[in-house]
Enzyme design. Structure first.
Site, mmCIF file in Angstrom:
data_model
loop_
_atom_site.group_PDB
_atom_site.id
_atom_site.type_symbol
_atom_site.label_atom_id
_atom_site.label_comp_id
_atom_site.label_asym_id
_atom_site.label_seq_id
_atom_site.Cartn_x
_atom_site.Cartn_y
_atom_site.Cartn_z
ATOM 1 N N GLU A 1 0.674 -1.072 0.115
ATOM 2 C CA GLU A 1 -0.083 0.006 0.011
ATOM 3 C C GLU A 1 0.863 1.291 0.036
ATOM 4 O OE1 GLU A 1 -2.263 -2.905 2.503
ATOM 5 O OE2 GLU A 1 -0.227 -2.502 2.002
ATOM 6 N N CYS B 1 -2.342 -2.908 7.407
ATOM 7 C CA CYS B 1 -1.988 -2.661 9.001
ATOM 8 C C CYS B 1 -2.333 -1.269 9.275
ATOM 9 C CB CYS B 1 -0.468 -2.958 8.862
ATOM 10 S SG CYS B 1 0.567 -1.628 8.234
ATOM 11 N N CYS C 1 -0.671 1.486 7.205
ATOM 12 C CA CYS C 1 -0.941 1.474 5.659
ATOM 13 C C CYS C 1 -2.540 2.128 5.852
ATOM 14 C CB CYS C 1 -0.960 0.389 5.035
ATOM 15 S SG CYS C 1 0.522 -0.386 4.494
#
Length: 179
Positions: free
Chosen positions: A50, A78, A81
């Site tokens: 990402e 996560c 990101c």
């Protein structure tokens, strides 16, 4: 999601963690990224798919409005990101495989569609709210993560809760998150 899976396959072929990500605006891809720097001796936690895709999109002047950009990624974003996506105005996130260890989509008040339970919640600072769709092409993504964790040459997150979950996960539907 097809292009994100292709990028994840490229990552796996290069010995990297199989995360692929594309950003789509106006029906065209405006950013692409795959996970890099997960091989022994070069591991860092900054070059997530990402983040690579966001850098590409932003370096091109971030064409299109953030709210009109959809993120397709093979693994649930996560916290780093997810925060970067939201702070850059992205309001639609579609992911394939749930990250039981580091996935952060459950931390963000949002409207969830598909792939699991959830009801509309307060939007806090996002207007419009972030829409999250989970489980799109989960099976093919799970297969890539299984292949990664089963390969003795790959030691990235080898003994992690994600590795254990992935190697025992059913292909059809996500299980509840471990507590």
């Amino acid at each position: 999601m097809g292009e994100a899976l292709a990028l994840a396959r490229q990552a796996l072929a290069a010995g990297e963690f199989p995360v692929g990500c594309v950003l789509v605006a106006g029906g065209r891809v405006v950013g692409r990224g795959r996970r890099v720097h997960t091989r022994p001796g070069e591991v860092n936690e900054l070059d997530h798919g990402e983040m690579v895709a966001l850098r590409q999109w932003l370096s091109g002047g971030a064409p299109g409005s953030g709210g009109a950009v959809t993120v397709y990624t093979t693994l649930e974003p996560c916290l780093m990101c997810l925060g970067a996506l939201v702070l850059n105005g992205v309001r639609r996130i579609v992911y394939a495989y749930e990250d039981v260890m580091g996935g952060a989509t459950g931390l963000l008040p949002r409207v969830r569609s598909g792939g699991g339970p959830g009801a509309p919640g307060p939007t806090l600072y996002t207007d419009p709210p972030v829409t999250i769709t989970a489980g799109v092409e989960r099976g093919p993504s799970l297969s890539l993560f299984r292949a990664f964790f089963a390969d003795p040459a790959n030691d990235y997150w080898r003994e992690s809760p994600l590795a254990r979950y992935t190697l025992s996960a059913a292909a059809s539907a996500p299980r509840g998150r471990p507590r």
